[in-house]
Design a protein around this motif. Structure first.
Motif, PDB file in Angstrom:
ATOM      1  N   ALA A   3      -1.925   8.718   8.195  1.00 26.64           N
ATOM      2  CA  ALA A   3      -0.715   9.510   7.985  1.00 26.64           C
ATOM      3  C   ALA A   3      -1.034  10.952   7.622  1.00 26.64           C
ATOM      4  O   ALA A   3      -0.384  11.880   8.106  1.00 26.64           O
ATOM      5  CB  ALA A   3       0.140   8.872   6.888  1.00 26.64           C
ATOM      6  N   LEU A 130       8.344  10.967   6.591  1.00 28.35           N
ATOM      7  CA  LEU A 130       7.405   9.855   6.391  1.00 28.35           C
ATOM      8  C   LEU A 130       6.685  10.010   5.065  1.00 28.35           C
ATOM      9  O   LEU A 130       6.251  11.101   4.707  1.00 28.35           O
ATOM     10  CB  LEU A 130       6.386   9.809   7.532  1.00 28.35           C
ATOM     11  N   LEU A 148       9.971   5.416   6.517  1.00 29.20           N
ATOM     12  CA  LEU A 148      10.521   6.458   7.389  1.00 29.20           C
ATOM     13  C   LEU A 148      11.976   6.665   6.978  1.00 29.20           C
ATOM     14  O   LEU A 148      12.769   5.721   7.045  1.00 29.20           O
ATOM     15  CB  LEU A 148      10.462   6.038   8.858  1.00 29.20           C
ATOM     16  N   VAL A 177       1.283   2.913   9.767  1.00 26.28           N
ATOM     17  CA  VAL A 177       1.811   4.235  10.103  1.00 26.28           C
ATOM     18  C   VAL A 177       2.149   4.274  11.593  1.00 26.28           C
ATOM     19  O   VAL A 177       1.337   3.838  12.419  1.00 26.28           O
ATOM     20  CB  VAL A 177       0.772   5.327   9.757  1.00 26.28           C
TER      21      VAL A 177
END
Length: 532
Positions: A3, A130, A148, A177
């Protein structure tokens, strides 16, 4: 790590190509634009984040996304979201970035996607955020979950009012992710490519009640009402009864095509329905066993025929196969198997031996899926199992459309354009020959990209090297294949650029004619000549 450790710090403005942006350590949004082939104007500050970035210990990287030709979504990495009206960014020094909305969120986040649209005659901006959180309940997995948040920010209805406010907030959670996540241009849906599935978190009592009812139903399904077995001649059905039941408390009725079982307690479930096939109802019997079970013996009218179900459409029972019966079925199927690997292969379609695969051919994430979620019902409307079609990268070909995603198909890489408003929701628009294979051999790869006009694809490693794969182009001279003797009409070329720097690569972007590579100290521009 996926991420935030692989984050692309270089941002390309898809509405005005050859304009690139990054956010520096002081919180300044810096813009650089190309004047000649590889000449840049001096970096200019177009916006400065109001808050002190050093004040937050959990700070993530600042992120920016271009929602339209005049709107930008910006995060400072500390948990604050800014919605900015920029004016026409292509006008250079005339543009003025003005904050029209800002909101503090509970956790620091990065912006994955944003889109500007008009809904109910009101201007709206959808933003996808995110973040990663610890999950105390997850003791078997990684101990984290990925969130999310899909935020819709709408202009207030008052005439002449320029204020914006949050109209909707929806949160999805998953355990990996996402490779790809994007909001549809209309703001009506969301598409996600991920290894593990995402689901919406229901945030009101009505949905929680539905979830509880669903759990109860599933719990009931776990315990079958009855068990049944069969031979070629008969069937045996067993129901477990509560204690203190006698024969007088049970009523069993046989007919040639139906079975009915009724108990004295009206709260207990009953067994009733049309049998799969006919029985000899006069010879069928039932008894109450010592362990307080009702055992029913049904004699088949047609001997030798195995039933796929006891009662048509009934899912309350569980079929128990006799071990001897299983062994007999396995023996009957033995002729279809062999200890040899494909003992009689088709010469035109030779077998694939998994032991002969190279390391780069083996996929670790075989269950990756593409899901489309509806923004109103919060349910998945489309689910596509991508199987071994490995996700490679995403690219914006048309800024008015959703970002494209590139998947590996065998040795090639195919670029797909989502069309949520059409019957065929995904259109194949380009193929990069052999890219699926060559990228797998690059163990130090960090970013991948392609030109919006598909003229080339590119890959950069963590340090120094950039690989450029040009599409096949016609040859001006005659060239023959030495092995086959046939004339070659097109040739695709691979180029390798070595940067004069040893600093880590932090950003990578591609336009139709250039590659931009950002390191910790330098921004490199590589001019890509796509014609012979």
């Amino acid at each position: 790590m996926r991420a935030f450790g692989m984050y692309n710090y270089l941002h390309l403005d898809p509405w005005y190509q050859d304009n690139i942006y990054y956010v520096d350590q002081l919180g300044r949004v810096m813009n650089l634009s190309v004047t000649l082939d590889t000449a840049l104007k001096k970096p200019r500050e177009v916006f400065r984040l109001p808050a002190d970035l050093k004040a937050c210990d959990d700070r993530l990287c600042a992120s920016i996304h271009f929602a339209s030709s005049s709107w930008v979504a910006l995060s400072d990495g500390t948990g604050r979201l800014y919605l900015i009206q920029t004016g026409k960014r292509g006008d250079g020094s005339c543009e003025k970035w003005e904050i029209l909305f800002n909101e503090e969120f509970a956790s620091p986040f990065v912006i994955i996607d944003s889109v500007s649209f008009v809904k109910s005659d009101a201007h709206s901006v959808g933003v996808l955020l995110l973040w990663v959180e610890k999950d105390e309940l997850d003791v078997q997995g990684s101990g984290f979950h990925v969130s999310l948040e899909w935020v819709t920010i709408m202009k207030t209805a008052k005439e002449g009012d320029q204020e914006y406010e949050i109209a909707k907030r929806r949160i999805l959670q998953g355990k990996s992710v996402p490779h790809y996540a994007a909001i549809e241009p209309s703001g009506d849906g969301l598409m996600i490519i991920s290894y593990k599935p995402y689901t919406f978190i229901q945030q009101n009592d009505e949905h929680k009640h539905e979830e509880r009812e669903k759990e109860k139903t599933e719990e009931k399904k776990k315990e079958p009402l009855y068990l049944w077995q069969q031979t070629k001649d008969d069937l045996t059905v067993t129901l477990h009864l509560p204690e203190d039941f006698t024969k007088e408390d049970i009523q069993v009725h046989f007919s040639p095509d139906r079975l009915s079982v009724a108990l004295k307690d009206p709260l207990l479930p009953v067994l009733e329905g049309t049998l799969f096939s006919s029985i000899d109802h006069e010879s069928s019997t039932w008894i109450l066993t010592e362990n307080n079970s009702l055992e029913i013996s049904l004699i088949k009218k047609e001997e030798g025929h195995l039933w796929p179900e006891l009662i048509v459409g009934d899912s309350q029972g569980e079929f128990i196969m006799d071990p001897a019966q299983s062994a007999a079925i396995a023996e009957n199927l033995m002729h279809l198997t062999s200890d040899e690997m494909n003992p009689d292969p088709n010469k035109d379609n030779p077998p694939c031996n998994a032991q002969e695969l190279e390391e780069c051919d083996i996929f670790l994430e075989d269950s990756t899926s593409l899901c489309r979620f509806d923004g109103n019902t919060l349910k998945a409307t489309h689910v596509v199992n991508l199987g071994s079609n490995q996700y490679l990268f995403s690219a914006v070909v048309d800024p008015k459309e959703m970002p494209c995603f590139c998947l590996r198909h065998d040795v090639d890489a195919l670029l797909w354009q989502p069309h949520p408003d059409q019957q065929d929701m995904w259109e194949h628009i380009a193929t990069f020959n052999a890219l699926g294979y060559v990228q797998a051999s690059k163990q130090d790869k960090k970013f991948m990209a392609c030109a919006p006009n598909h003229s080339f694809s590119a890959l950069c490693e963590c340090l120094r090297r950039v690989f450029i794969y040009r599409q096949p182009t016609p040859l001006r001279t005659v060239l023959y294949n030495r092995k086959e003797g046939r004339q070659v009409g097109q040739v695709a070329k691979q180029l390798v650029a070595t940067l004069e720097a040893h600093d880590p690569v932090l950003g990578f972007q591609a336009t139709n004619e250039r590659l931009f590579v950002l390191t910790t100290k330098t921004l490199f521009i590589i001019k890509v000549i796509t014609e012979n």
